[in-house]
Design a protein around this motif. Structure first.
Motif, PDB file in Angstrom:
ATOM      1  N   PRO A 265      71.003  21.251 -36.315  1.00  0.00           N
ATOM      2  CA  PRO A 265      71.470  19.984 -35.753  1.00  0.00           C
ATOM      3  C   PRO A 265      71.113  19.889 -34.276  1.00  0.00           C
ATOM      4  O   PRO A 265      71.207  20.868 -33.536  1.00  0.00           O
ATOM      5  N   ASP A 266      70.701  18.724 -33.849  1.00  0.00           N
ATOM      6  CA  ASP A 266      70.388  18.474 -32.438  1.00  0.00           C
ATOM      7  C   ASP A 266      71.557  17.721 -31.823  1.00  0.00           C
ATOM      8  O   ASP A 266      71.992  16.702 -32.364  1.00  0.00           O
ATOM      9  N   THR A 267      72.062  18.229 -30.710  1.00  0.00           N
ATOM     10  CA  THR A 267      73.182  17.558 -30.047  1.00  0.00           C
ATOM     11  C   THR A 267      72.767  17.067 -28.657  1.00  0.00           C
ATOM     12  O   THR A 267      73.487  17.209 -27.677  1.00  0.00           O
ATOM     13  N   GLY A 268      71.594  16.456 -28.608  1.00  0.00           N
ATOM     14  CA  GLY A 268      71.112  15.903 -27.351  1.00  0.00           C
ATOM     15  C   GLY A 268      71.883  14.687 -26.882  1.00  0.00           C
ATOM     16  O   GLY A 268      71.649  14.193 -25.781  1.00  0.00           O
ATOM     17  N   LEU A 269      72.812  14.191 -27.689  1.00  0.00           N
ATOM     18  CA  LEU A 269      73.653  13.071 -27.269  1.00  0.00           C
ATOM     19  C   LEU A 269      74.581  13.450 -26.121  1.00  0.00           C
ATOM     20  O   LEU A 269      75.099  12.571 -25.436  1.00  0.00           O
ATOM     21  N   SER A 270      74.811  14.749 -25.918  1.00  0.00           N
ATOM     22  CA  SER A 270      75.693  15.188 -24.831  1.00  0.00           C
ATOM     23  C   SER A 270      74.892  15.323 -23.539  1.00  0.00           C
ATOM     24  O   SER A 270      73.821  15.936 -23.509  1.00  0.00           O
ATOM     25  N   SER A 271      75.404  14.739 -22.481  1.00  0.00           N
ATOM     26  CA  SER A 271      74.823  14.926 -21.154  1.00  0.00           C
ATOM     27  C   SER A 271      75.840  15.642 -20.284  1.00  0.00           C
ATOM     28  O   SER A 271      77.021  15.745 -20.634  1.00  0.00           O
ATOM     29  N   TYR A 272      75.377  16.134 -19.147  1.00  0.00           N
ATOM     30  CA  TYR A 272      76.209  17.028 -18.351  1.00  0.00           C
ATOM     31  C   TYR A 272      76.304  16.543 -16.904  1.00  0.00           C
ATOM     32  O   TYR A 272      75.451  15.828 -16.408  1.00  0.00           O
ATOM     33  N   TYR A 273      77.376  16.998 -16.263  1.00  0.00           N
ATOM     34  CA  TYR A 273      77.644  16.685 -14.849  1.00  0.00           C
ATOM     35  C   TYR A 273      77.696  15.182 -14.598  1.00  0.00           C
ATOM     36  O   TYR A 273      76.816  14.622 -13.938  1.00  0.00           O
ATOM     37  N   PRO A 274      78.686  14.446 -15.045  1.00  0.00           N
ATOM     38  CA  PRO A 274      79.811  14.924 -15.860  1.00  0.00           C
ATOM     39  C   PRO A 274      79.435  14.974 -17.333  1.00  0.00           C
ATOM     40  O   PRO A 274      78.412  14.418 -17.742  1.00  0.00           O
ATOM     41  N   VAL A 275      80.295  15.637 -18.132  1.00  0.00           N
ATOM     42  CA  VAL A 275      80.065  15.729 -19.564  1.00  0.00           C
ATOM     43  C   VAL A 275      80.360  14.370 -20.201  1.00  0.00           C
ATOM     44  O   VAL A 275      81.480  13.875 -20.137  1.00  0.00           O
ATOM     45  N   THR A 276      79.346  13.779 -20.790  1.00  0.00           N
ATOM     46  CA  THR A 276      79.508  12.511 -21.500  1.00  0.00           C
ATOM     47  C   THR A 276      78.736  12.574 -22.806  1.00  0.00           C
ATOM     48  O   THR A 276      77.856  13.410 -22.981  1.00  0.00           O
ATOM     49  N   LYS A 277      79.043  11.670 -23.722  1.00  0.00           N
ATOM     50  CA  LYS A 277      78.355  11.596 -25.005  1.00  0.00           C
ATOM     51  C   LYS A 277      77.929  10.151 -25.245  1.00  0.00           C
ATOM     52  O   LYS A 277      78.703   9.231 -25.036  1.00  0.00           O
ATOM     53  N   SER A 278      76.694   9.995 -25.697  1.00  0.00           N
ATOM     54  CA  SER A 278      76.148   8.668 -25.939  1.00  0.00           C
ATOM     55  C   SER A 278      75.663   8.554 -27.379  1.00  0.00           C
ATOM     56  O   SER A 278      74.968   9.449 -27.869  1.00  0.00           O
ATOM     57  N   PRO A 279      75.990   7.472 -28.067  1.00  0.00           N
ATOM     58  CA  PRO A 279      75.499   7.300 -29.440  1.00  0.00           C
ATOM     59  C   PRO A 279      73.993   7.113 -29.513  1.00  0.00           C
ATOM     60  O   PRO A 279      73.417   7.132 -30.602  1.00  0.00           O
ATOM     61  N   TYR A 280      73.336   6.946 -28.357  1.00  0.00           N
ATOM     62  CA  TYR A 280      71.888   6.765 -28.337  1.00  0.00           C
ATOM     63  C   TYR A 280      71.144   8.092 -28.245  1.00  0.00           C
ATOM     64  O   TYR A 280      69.915   8.118 -28.350  1.00  0.00           O
ATOM     65  N   GLY A 281      71.870   9.188 -28.036  1.00  0.00           N
ATOM     66  CA  GLY A 281      71.221  10.497 -27.957  1.00  0.00           C
ATOM     67  C   GLY A 281      70.973  11.092 -29.329  1.00  0.00           C
ATOM     68  O   GLY A 281      71.441  10.600 -30.352  1.00  0.00           O
ATOM     69  N   LYS A 282      70.242  12.194 -29.337  1.00  0.00           N
ATOM     70  CA  LYS A 282      69.912  12.877 -30.591  1.00  0.00           C
ATOM     71  C   LYS A 282      71.162  13.496 -31.205  1.00  0.00           C
ATOM     72  O   LYS A 282      71.921  14.182 -30.519  1.00  0.00           O
ATOM     73  N   ARG A 283      71.359  13.284 -32.523  1.00  0.00           N
ATOM     74  CA  ARG A 283      72.479  13.903 -33.212  1.00  0.00           C
ATOM     75  C   ARG A 283      72.170  14.128 -34.692  1.00  0.00           C
ATOM     76  O   ARG A 283      73.073  14.243 -35.514  1.00  0.00           O
ATOM     77  N   ALA A 284      70.876  14.213 -35.027  1.00  0.00           N
ATOM     78  CA  ALA A 284      70.472  14.351 -36.422  1.00  0.00           C
ATOM     79  C   ALA A 284      70.447  15.816 -36.853  1.00  0.00           C
ATOM     80  O   ALA A 284      70.282  16.730 -36.037  1.00  0.00           O
TER      81      ALA A 284
END
Length: 385
Positions: A265-284
């Motif tokens: 699984p790819d969890t590129g939907l998470s970004s850092y500093y600050p920690v956020t999650k976007s539905p447009y990121g990788k999550r397949a």
């Protein structure tokens, strides 16, 4: 009463757990207004205008098991129950391993806000017969463990590393003496960014996911030296090579029962500093064919994209079903079609399923909120190695 649900099969009547069988046909064309983010479960949303749909979603949010496909009933069966056996802090718990020799569950508290600035030199052992929980420290201490598998009576654990003092490591732990040995801590002098998880094939070779999660949560301070990478490690020689690289984030990893397909699984939907999650990121969830040597992955395809949230810990059962920690619960996925067959729920609210470990006809789920024990599963789950 709930227009969007199918009746349970007759053999499921009178179950101790609370079940629902979602009618995909009834949900296909909804009346009124509706909306939810891809990061929350369908039943977690209140943004629907149809009162019958709202009532159904409220009911689904009280269940233990939600089926989307009748095969889910055959896998889990009418005798299954789920119990919240340890209520712990609402932060990530990771790396569950069921140790058959000692009848214990190994797992960790991962990252901030726990530990000392998120750093943990200790792990948990849960006696699964009594549900007694204790903290342990290996000799020498294992810092910031993140993933675990059991093989040939030993624990194999990967870590994020420890500050600037040590990079990510693959270590072997004796579950009886708690002696720890470092097996791998570099790729030809290049430090690892920080391991997230690992898998072991039937021959004892490793697949390790090197991720940016530890750096992103401030557990290690040095910038990752490469993009997140899946490494193959030959068990006998410790020859190592990258087999997959992503500009997202490498997270869990699991192998099929025949050792011929790898799931990542790819969890590129998470970004850092600050920690956020976007539905447009990788999550397949991607599937790869594995060469006979184990060292080449080919034919990458998107097997599944989660109904909600993202896939974290991934394990494959004896019969090939893919179990994924997916926020609200553990999704069970068909390895051929990629359809989600059903979800084992951890109760909603702040609870969150991160990873899991199999016993024979049982599994343990760890995540935000503690540990859940699923007993009485119809199919045998643990594998041969």
């Amino acid at each position: 009463m709930y227009n969007y649900l199918n009746p349970l099969p007759p053999f499921m009547n009178g179950t101790a757990a609370k079940w629902a069988y979602v009618s995909m046909a009834a949900l296909a064309a909804l009346p009124g207004q509706f909306n939810r983010t891809a990061l929350e479960a369908p039943w977690a949303t209140s943004d629907v205008s149809d009162p019958v749909l709202a009532q159904t979603l409220d009911y689904l949010n009280t269940t233990d098991f939600v089926a989307y496909d009748k095969r889910f009933f055959d896998i889990i069966g009418p005798g299954a129950t789920i119990d919240h056996v340890q209520k712990l802090a609402f932060q990530s718990h990771e790396a569950p391993c069921y140790i058959k020799d000692t009848n214990q569950l190994f797992f960790v508290e991962w990252g901030p806000p726990g530990g000392e600035n998120g750093t943990h030199p200790w792990q948990y052992l849960l006696d699964v017969a009594t549900n007694e929980l204790r903290k342990i420290t290996t000799d020498p201490p294992t810092f910031n463990a993140h993933g675990c598998v059991v093989y040939n009576h030993s624990l194999y654990v990967v870590t994020d590393g420890h500050g600037d003092e040590e990079s990510g490591q693959l270590v072997k732990i004796d579950p009886h003496s708690l002696k720890q040995d470092v097996l791998l801590n570099n790729y030809l002098v290049q430090p690892f960014a920080g391991f997230n998880d690992l898998e072991i094939d039937p021959r004892g070779n490793f697949y390790l996911t090197d991720s940016k999660s530890g750096w992103g949560r401030g557990i290690v301070s040095f910038t990752p030296p490469t993009n997140p990478t899946v490494y193959f490690v030959e068990r006998e020689t410790y020859r190592i090579k990258p087999v997959h690289i992503t500009d997202g984030n490498a997270n869990g990893v699991a192998i099929s029962p025949r050792g011929d397909v790898l799931y990542v699984p790819d969890t590129g939907l998470s970004s850092y500093y600050p920690v956020t999650k976007s539905p447009y990121g990788k999550r397949a969830l991607a599937a790869f064919d594995i060469s006979s040597s184990g060292t080449v992955l080919s034919n990458e395809r998107m097997l599944s994209n989660p109904i909600s949230y993202f896939y974290d810990g991934v394990r494959v059962s004896r019969n090939g079903w893919i179990f994924c920690g997916a926020g609200d619960g553990v999704d069970v996925i068909d390895p051929e079609s990629g359809f989600t067959l059903g979800t084992i729920r951890v109760g909603g609210g702040e609870n969150l399923a991160v990873s899991l470990a199999f016993g024979r006809n049982e599994l343990w789920i760890v995540g935000r909120g503690g540990v859940w024990h699923v007993k009485g599963v119809r199919e045998r789950l643990d594998r041969d190695w």
